[in-house]
Design a protein around this motif. Structure first.
Motif, PDB file in Angstrom:
ATOM      1  N   TYR A  75       0.853  -1.189   0.000  1.00  0.00           N
ATOM      2  CA  TYR A  75       0.000   0.000   0.000  1.00  0.00           C
ATOM      3  C   TYR A  75       0.884   1.232   0.000  1.00  0.00           C
ATOM      4  O   TYR A  75       1.872   1.314   0.727  1.00  0.00           O
ATOM      5  CB  TYR A  75      -0.914   0.020   1.219  1.00  0.00           C
ATOM      6  CG  TYR A  75      -1.896   1.169   1.221  1.00  0.00           C
ATOM      7  CD1 TYR A  75      -3.078   1.108   0.495  1.00  0.00           C
ATOM      8  CD2 TYR A  75      -1.607   2.338   1.923  1.00  0.00           C
ATOM      9  CE1 TYR A  75      -3.966   2.177   0.475  1.00  0.00           C
ATOM     10  CE2 TYR A  75      -2.486   3.417   1.912  1.00  0.00           C
ATOM     11  CZ  TYR A  75      -3.665   3.329   1.186  1.00  0.00           C
ATOM     12  OH  TYR A  75      -4.540   4.387   1.157  1.00  0.00           O
ATOM     13  N   GLY A  80      -2.262   4.365  -3.457  1.00  0.00           N
ATOM     14  CA  GLY A  80      -3.136   3.296  -2.990  1.00  0.00           C
ATOM     15  C   GLY A  80      -2.483   1.929  -3.018  1.00  0.00           C
ATOM     16  O   GLY A  80      -1.267   1.794  -2.864  1.00  0.00           O
ATOM     17  N   TYR A  81      -3.283   0.915  -3.274  1.00  0.00           N
ATOM     18  CA  TYR A  81      -2.809  -0.467  -3.206  1.00  0.00           C
ATOM     19  C   TYR A  81      -1.910  -0.820  -4.386  1.00  0.00           C
ATOM     20  O   TYR A  81      -2.014  -0.241  -5.472  1.00  0.00           O
ATOM     21  CB  TYR A  81      -3.993  -1.433  -3.147  1.00  0.00           C
ATOM     22  CG  TYR A  81      -4.611  -1.529  -1.773  1.00  0.00           C
ATOM     23  CD1 TYR A  81      -4.088  -2.378  -0.808  1.00  0.00           C
ATOM     24  CD2 TYR A  81      -5.717  -0.741  -1.440  1.00  0.00           C
ATOM     25  CE1 TYR A  81      -4.638  -2.443   0.469  1.00  0.00           C
ATOM     26  CE2 TYR A  81      -6.274  -0.805  -0.171  1.00  0.00           C
ATOM     27  CZ  TYR A  81      -5.719  -1.655   0.779  1.00  0.00           C
ATOM     28  OH  TYR A  81      -6.261  -1.722   2.032  1.00  0.00           O
ATOM     29  N   PHE A 102     -11.651   0.523 -10.131  1.00  0.00           N
ATOM     30  CA  PHE A 102     -10.739   0.329  -9.005  1.00  0.00           C
ATOM     31  C   PHE A 102      -9.341   0.825  -9.371  1.00  0.00           C
ATOM     32  O   PHE A 102      -8.647   1.430  -8.552  1.00  0.00           O
ATOM     33  CB  PHE A 102     -10.703  -1.153  -8.621  1.00  0.00           C
ATOM     34  CG  PHE A 102      -9.976  -1.437  -7.330  1.00  0.00           C
ATOM     35  CD1 PHE A 102     -10.563  -1.164  -6.104  1.00  0.00           C
ATOM     36  CD2 PHE A 102      -8.706  -2.002  -7.339  1.00  0.00           C
ATOM     37  CE1 PHE A 102      -9.910  -1.429  -4.906  1.00  0.00           C
ATOM     38  CE2 PHE A 102      -8.032  -2.280  -6.154  1.00  0.00           C
ATOM     39  CZ  PHE A 102      -8.639  -1.993  -4.940  1.00  0.00           C
ATOM     40  N   HIS A 107      -6.452   3.043  -7.682  1.00  0.00           N
ATOM     41  CA  HIS A 107      -5.261   2.266  -7.311  1.00  0.00           C
ATOM     42  C   HIS A 107      -4.559   1.824  -8.598  1.00  0.00           C
ATOM     43  O   HIS A 107      -4.625   0.656  -8.996  1.00  0.00           O
ATOM     44  CB  HIS A 107      -5.665   1.050  -6.468  1.00  0.00           C
ATOM     45  CG  HIS A 107      -6.511   1.386  -5.278  1.00  0.00           C
ATOM     46  ND1 HIS A 107      -5.971   1.840  -4.090  1.00  0.00           N
ATOM     47  CD2 HIS A 107      -7.858   1.355  -5.107  1.00  0.00           C
ATOM     48  CE1 HIS A 107      -6.949   2.069  -3.232  1.00  0.00           C
ATOM     49  NE2 HIS A 107      -8.100   1.787  -3.817  1.00  0.00           N
ATOM     50  N   LYS A 142      -5.467  -8.138   2.367  1.00  0.00           N
ATOM     51  CA  LYS A 142      -5.968  -6.769   2.468  1.00  0.00           C
ATOM     52  C   LYS A 142      -6.388  -6.229   1.101  1.00  0.00           C
ATOM     53  O   LYS A 142      -7.370  -5.493   0.993  1.00  0.00           O
ATOM     54  CB  LYS A 142      -4.902  -5.872   3.093  1.00  0.00           C
ATOM     55  CG  LYS A 142      -4.648  -6.158   4.567  1.00  0.00           C
ATOM     56  CD  LYS A 142      -3.611  -5.201   5.139  1.00  0.00           C
ATOM     57  CE  LYS A 142      -3.389  -5.469   6.622  1.00  0.00           C
ATOM     58  NZ  LYS A 142      -2.365  -4.554   7.197  1.00  0.00           N
ATOM     59  N   LEU A 143      -5.633  -6.596   0.055  1.00  0.00           N
ATOM     60  CA  LEU A 143      -5.971  -6.129  -1.291  1.00  0.00           C
ATOM     61  C   LEU A 143      -7.298  -6.713  -1.753  1.00  0.00           C
ATOM     62  O   LEU A 143      -8.150  -5.989  -2.294  1.00  0.00           O
ATOM     63  CB  LEU A 143      -4.857  -6.502  -2.269  1.00  0.00           C
ATOM     64  CG  LEU A 143      -5.112  -6.161  -3.747  1.00  0.00           C
ATOM     65  CD1 LEU A 143      -5.388  -4.679  -3.926  1.00  0.00           C
ATOM     66  CD2 LEU A 143      -3.926  -6.595  -4.603  1.00  0.00           C
ATOM     67  N   ALA A 156     -10.090  -5.042   0.083  1.00  0.00           N
ATOM     68  CA  ALA A 156     -10.322  -3.676  -0.403  1.00  0.00           C
ATOM     69  C   ALA A 156     -11.115  -3.686  -1.703  1.00  0.00           C
ATOM     70  O   ALA A 156     -12.022  -2.854  -1.898  1.00  0.00           O
ATOM     71  CB  ALA A 156      -8.978  -2.975  -0.608  1.00  0.00           C
ATOM     72  N   GLN A 161     -14.771  -4.744  -0.918  1.00  0.00           N
ATOM     73  CA  GLN A 161     -15.459  -3.631  -0.270  1.00  0.00           C
ATOM     74  C   GLN A 161     -15.806  -2.547  -1.284  1.00  0.00           C
ATOM     75  O   GLN A 161     -16.878  -1.945  -1.235  1.00  0.00           O
ATOM     76  CB  GLN A 161     -14.585  -3.062   0.851  1.00  0.00           C
ATOM     77  CG  GLN A 161     -14.483  -3.971   2.063  1.00  0.00           C
ATOM     78  CD  GLN A 161     -13.380  -3.558   3.017  1.00  0.00           C
ATOM     79  OE1 GLN A 161     -12.564  -2.683   2.717  1.00  0.00           O
ATOM     80  NE2 GLN A 161     -13.342  -4.192   4.178  1.00  0.00           N
ATOM     81  N   PHE A 162     -14.906  -2.305  -2.220  1.00  0.00           N
ATOM     82  CA  PHE A 162     -15.130  -1.338  -3.304  1.00  0.00           C
ATOM     83  C   PHE A 162     -16.332  -1.750  -4.146  1.00  0.00           C
ATOM     84  O   PHE A 162     -17.193  -0.928  -4.477  1.00  0.00           O
ATOM     85  CB  PHE A 162     -13.865  -1.263  -4.156  1.00  0.00           C
ATOM     86  CG  PHE A 162     -13.956  -0.351  -5.340  1.00  0.00           C
ATOM     87  CD1 PHE A 162     -13.738   1.010  -5.218  1.00  0.00           C
ATOM     88  CD2 PHE A 162     -14.243  -0.859  -6.604  1.00  0.00           C
ATOM     89  CE1 PHE A 162     -13.806   1.855  -6.321  1.00  0.00           C
ATOM     90  CE2 PHE A 162     -14.318  -0.024  -7.711  1.00  0.00           C
ATOM     91  CZ  PHE A 162     -14.099   1.341  -7.564  1.00  0.00           C
ATOM     92  N   ASP A 176     -19.563  -1.111  -2.475  1.00  0.00           N
ATOM     93  CA  ASP A 176     -19.823   0.290  -2.183  1.00  0.00           C
ATOM     94  C   ASP A 176     -21.078   0.761  -2.922  1.00  0.00           C
ATOM     95  O   ASP A 176     -21.413   0.274  -4.003  1.00  0.00           O
ATOM     96  CB  ASP A 176     -18.622   1.132  -2.620  1.00  0.00           C
ATOM     97  CG  ASP A 176     -18.846   2.619  -2.412  1.00  0.00           C
ATOM     98  OD1 ASP A 176     -18.790   3.059  -1.259  1.00  0.00           O
ATOM     99  OD2 ASP A 176     -19.091   3.334  -3.409  1.00  0.00           O
TER     100      ASP A 176
END
Length: 321
Positions: A28, A33-34, A57, A61, A283-284, A287, A290-291, A294
């Motif tokens: 990150y 970002g990622y 995305f 990122h 984590k990626l 993320a 979650q995106f 959204d």
């Protein structure tokens, strides 16, 4: 309209980004970002919208590379369980043995499989008015009871019914079969690979019948059915008439609304799912999922032929991360 139909008919091996790039270590950066790679394969139903999600995305990122391919839900679940990809796209219910192997399903949208026939069928108007019952569809796809169209209804043409099904392990086929009380292996007809191929086969044969995901039947610009295809209305109450709560096949918006409201049967309405391994919740990946869940990304679903999750369902899926 934000998007175009060309994505639906992309080649199956189209990559959203550079597929053969070297693996980048995940991380990150506060500015960009990622960083990392996300590989995805599976259901044709999810493929078009996942390509769009990946593009959005990457705007936030830019150092994340995506490798996305369509090959059917069976390939998606197999690839993710064998660690060949990070996310499997699945458009059917998961089996117990898949869950026991560590598959973690996260629902990201809803859609439906619909029966389809050639719009040049000589009984087009009558089929639209009377539809076909579940038992009649079982007689076509499972039992082989009906060989000619007039066997279903004497008002239909005296021509052979040309039945097309999927040859690949597919969520659409599994879902359609479940609606008919069967497994995919129990469907009878000429096997065709992939949703685009099945749609084209039906377009090519005047007396054909099959099934497709919504996105391969409707034109996202006009909201009407694509040239050469028509939807088989389901006569849910078997009264010989498509009316009232059954009459929602005229355009894409009315059909997706029927799916959202539960008017269209489930199955063949269904969840569309990201499957990851429960032991690989990076984590990626979290993320990106979650995106996808959204509000803004879910808001793109309806204009692209999908049904978004409501807030309570989204919260349930987010808890899995």
């Amino acid at each position: 309209m934000r998007r175009h139909n060309y994505l639906i008919y992309s080649l199956f091996f189209l990559f959203a980004c550079v597929s053969c790039a070297p693996k980048v270590k995940e991380g990150y950066d506060e500015k960009t970002g990622y960083i990392g790679n996300i590989s995805i394969s599976g259901a044709f139903a999810l493929y078009p919208i996942v390509v769009l999600w990946s593009e959005d995305f990457k705007k936030e990122h830019p150092n994340v590379r995506f490798n996305i391919s369509a090959g059917g839900a069976g390939k998606g679940i197999s690839d993710v369980l064998s660690n060949m990809v990070d996310i499997g796209l699945v458009s059917r219910d998961l089996h117990d043995q898949e869950l026991s192997k560590g598959a973690l399903p996260i629902h990201v949208a809803k859609d439906a499989v619909v029966g389809t026939f050639n719009s040049a069928h000589p009984n087009f108007d009558l089929l639209q008015k009377r539809g076909l019952t579940q038992d009649e569809l079982i007689g076509i796809f499972v039992k082989g009871k009906y060989k000619r169209w007039k066997d279903i209804d004497p008002r239909f043409v005296d021509e052979p019914i040309e039945v097309y099904v999927r040859s690949d392990a597919a969520g659409a086929a599994e879902t359609w079969a479940k609606f008919l009380g069967e497994r995919q292996e129990g469907l009878h007809g000429v096997g065709i690979f992939g949703d685009p191929g099945l749609a084209q086969a039906i377009k090519d044969k005047r007396f054909a019948i099959g099934f497709n995901n919504i996105n391969y039947v409707f034109n996202l610009k006009t909201k009407g059915t694509s040239d050469g295809l028509a939807v088989v209305p389901i006569d849910i109450n078997a009264d010989g008439v498509i009316a009232g709560n059954e009459d929602f096949y005229t355009n894409l918006d009315s059909l997706t609304a029927a799916v959202a409201e539960g008017k269209y049967p489930s199955p063949p309405a269904r969840d569309l799912t990201f499957v990851i391994r429960s032991d690989r919740k990076t984590k990626l990946l979290a993320a990106f999922i979650q995106f996808v869940l959204d509000k803004q990304q879910q808001g793109y679903l309806l204009e692209n032929g999908y049904v978004p999750l409501n807030e309570s369902l989204k919260e349930e899926e987010l808890k899995k991360l």
